[in-house]
Write a protein that holds these residues in place. Structure first.
Motif, PDB file in Angstrom:
ATOM      1  N   UNK A 104       2.010 -19.434  11.845  1.00  0.00           N
ATOM      2  CA  UNK A 104       1.001 -19.622  13.059  1.00  0.00           C
ATOM      3  C   UNK A 104       1.596 -20.863  13.907  1.00  0.00           C
ATOM      4  N   UNK A 105       2.467 -21.552  13.023  1.00  0.00           N
ATOM      5  CA  UNK A 105       3.184 -22.738  13.846  1.00  0.00           C
ATOM      6  C   UNK A 105       3.837 -22.187  15.204  1.00  0.00           C
ATOM      7  N   UNK A 106       3.770 -23.407  16.084  1.00  0.00           N
ATOM      8  CA  UNK A 106       4.463 -23.335  17.334  1.00  0.00           C
ATOM      9  C   UNK A 106       5.765 -23.839  17.353  1.00  0.00           C
ATOM     10  N   UNK A 107       5.840 -24.798  16.435  1.00  0.00           N
ATOM     11  CA  UNK A 107       7.307 -25.414  16.227  1.00  0.00           C
ATOM     12  C   UNK A 107       7.553 -25.674  14.778  1.00  0.00           C
ATOM     13  N   UNK A 108       8.688 -25.043  14.376  1.00  0.00           N
ATOM     14  CA  UNK A 108       9.196 -25.507  12.900  1.00  0.00           C
ATOM     15  C   UNK A 108      10.402 -26.028  12.950  1.00  0.00           C
ATOM     16  N   UNK A 109      10.408 -27.232  12.161  1.00  0.00           N
ATOM     17  CA  UNK A 109      11.623 -28.203  12.082  1.00  0.00           C
ATOM     18  C   UNK A 109      12.186 -28.187  10.664  1.00  0.00           C
ATOM     19  N   UNK A 110      13.270 -27.653  10.573  1.00  0.00           N
ATOM     20  CA  UNK A 110      13.769 -27.753   9.154  1.00  0.00           C
ATOM     21  C   UNK A 110      14.618 -29.114   9.003  1.00  0.00           C
ATOM     22  N   UNK A 111      14.027 -29.774   8.216  1.00  0.00           N
ATOM     23  CA  UNK A 111      14.646 -31.460   7.977  1.00  0.00           C
ATOM     24  C   UNK A 111      15.512 -31.449   6.772  1.00  0.00           C
ATOM     25  N   UNK A 112      15.994 -30.549   6.031  1.00  0.00           N
ATOM     26  CA  UNK A 112      16.645 -30.426   4.960  1.00  0.00           C
ATOM     27  C   UNK A 112      17.900 -31.247   5.167  1.00  0.00           C
ATOM     28  N   UNK A 113      18.502 -31.156   6.342  1.00  0.00           N
ATOM     29  CA  UNK A 113      19.829 -31.897   6.532  1.00  0.00           C
ATOM     30  C   UNK A 113      19.715 -32.804   7.687  1.00  0.00           C
ATOM     31  N   UNK A 114      18.424 -33.152   7.946  1.00  0.00           N
ATOM     32  CA  UNK A 114      18.479 -34.100   9.108  1.00  0.00           C
ATOM     33  C   UNK A 114      17.892 -35.584   8.667  1.00  0.00           C
ATOM     34  N   UNK A 115      18.478 -36.516   9.130  1.00  0.00           N
ATOM     35  CA  UNK A 115      17.993 -38.110   8.804  1.00  0.00           C
ATOM     36  C   UNK A 115      16.951 -38.399   9.935  1.00  0.00           C
ATOM     37  N   UNK A 116      16.429 -39.478   9.597  1.00  0.00           N
ATOM     38  CA  UNK A 116      15.030 -39.942  10.511  1.00  0.00           C
ATOM     39  C   UNK A 116      15.684 -39.994  11.874  1.00  0.00           C
ATOM     40  N   UNK A 117      16.802 -40.429  12.269  1.00  0.00           N
ATOM     41  CA  UNK A 117      16.890 -40.577  13.716  1.00  0.00           C
ATOM     42  C   UNK A 117      17.122 -39.181  14.346  1.00  0.00           C
ATOM     43  N   UNK A 118      17.661 -38.045  13.669  1.00  0.00           N
ATOM     44  CA  UNK A 118      17.847 -36.760  14.043  1.00  0.00           C
ATOM     45  C   UNK A 118      16.541 -36.083  13.998  1.00  0.00           C
TER      46      UNK A 118
END
Length: 339
Positions: A186-200
């Motif tokens: 149901x999410x409007x925005x899904x962000x996959x953080x597997x390869x993201x650092x905090x700044x990204x």
């Protein structure tokens, strides 16, 4: 007040309003609006229609534990959202109602929810249905991450997964993923953080919620005396001890760098104006980089021997320069008056 205390106020017909026909009625079933602490409410205690009762925009932040919910929430907080962490889903409509009563002071609310309570979905579904019936504009942001990335993050901080119980971290991750499956859909925005650092991750949140305006940078310019120690919270430090000290001018000694005569003395010395110009130019370059990296606050410390004359005068001028360039700036004189 419970989440059922407030009901939506009926909309008025613009044509009837212009004709003077749509006026508060005292007939049974209709409640005239009254004033309560400066805000219009009906006599049953619910917010009345009008700008004072504008319904806040709502973002619900959820997702996998360890996927960056706290970072996403902090980003929205820096963008001016009112953020509530770990709010029980049943209280979300109440939070929105309180925001509507804030006379516009709380226009955007972000709520962080998780699955530590097993009745999570029952309560959340009821709350979302309630919000939809009220016409609340809401979005769900879901933070996702791979099992491998989540295991590494929990192991790096040496904390158990909130749902693993007596099992392993992967067991807790699997249980949470199953509980969140419907919400993810149901999410409007899904962000996959597997390869993201905090700044990204912050950059992705900025791209979604900062709008067209560049994220705001806030600066604190702090004068200090080296003899009292460096400020522990300083991001940048500049030393004004290359300039002659007004302390050795008897008529200037009693005053501070805020005094016009002291400031004139400081900026008439060789190198003072050049330093101000070049340091301000350097700060423009640094500020642009801070914004790109998602940093919203910077503390610039300007020091001299006692924090009374040179550092104070330079801090005042530098803060005025930054403010003129659109940077929200606060001046703090840490050690002035300490001698």
């Amino acid at each position: 007040m419970t989440e059922h205390d407030a009901q939506p106020t009926a909309e008025r017909d613009p044509a009837r309003t212009e004709a003077g026909e749509d006026q508060p009625q005292s007939a049974a079933g209709e409640q005239p609006a009254v004033e309560e602490n400066g805000a219009q409410v009906s006599t049953d205690g619910t917010p009345a229609a009008g700008p004072e009762a504008a319904i806040p925009e709502l973002v619900i932040i959820s997702g996998m534990s360890g996927a960056g919910r706290s970072t996403a929430a902090k980003c929205l907080e820096d963008l001016g959202w009112f953020v509530v962490d770990n709010l029980p889903p049943a209280l979300i409509p109440t939070m929105v109602e309180l925001g509507a009563r804030s006379q516009g002071n709380v226009a955007r609310i972000a709520v962080v929810v998780d699955v530590r309570g097993r009745r999570f979905f029952d309560n959340l579904r009821e709350s979302l249905a309630d919000l939809d019936s009220r016409g609340v504009t809401r979005r769900i942001v879901f933070l996702e991450s791979s099992d491998d990335a989540l295991v590494r993050r929990f192991e790096s901080v040496r904390r158990p997964h909130p749902l693993q119980g007596d099992g392993r971290i992967v067991d807790g991750i699997a249980a949470e993923r199953e509980l969140l499956r419907e919400l993810r859909g149901d999410a409007d925005l899904v962000i996959d953080t597997s390869s993201l650092n905090v700044h990204e991750l912050r950059a992705k949140m900025d791209a979604q919620f900062a709008g067209e305006e560049e994220p705001e940078l806030r600066a604190t310019v702090m004068s200090f005396g080296f003899k009292y120690g460096l400020p522990v919270d300083a991001d940048l430090v500049a030393d004004m001890r290359f300039l002659p000290n007004p302390h050795w001018v008897p008529e200037l000694r009693p005053y501070t760098g805020i005094n016009e005569e002291v400031a004139a003395y400081v900026f008439n010395q060789p190198g003072a104006k050049e330093f101000l110009d070049r340091y301000a130019e350097l700060l423009r370059l640094i500020a642009a980089g801070y914004r790109r990296e998602g940093k919203r606050y910077v503390t610039i410390a300007i020091g001299c021997t006692g924090g009374k004359h040179r550092s104070v005068a330079m801090s005042e001028k530098l803060a005025a320069r930054l403010a003129a360039e659109g940077v929200e700036t606060v001046v703090v004189h840490r050690d002035m008056g300490r001698e």
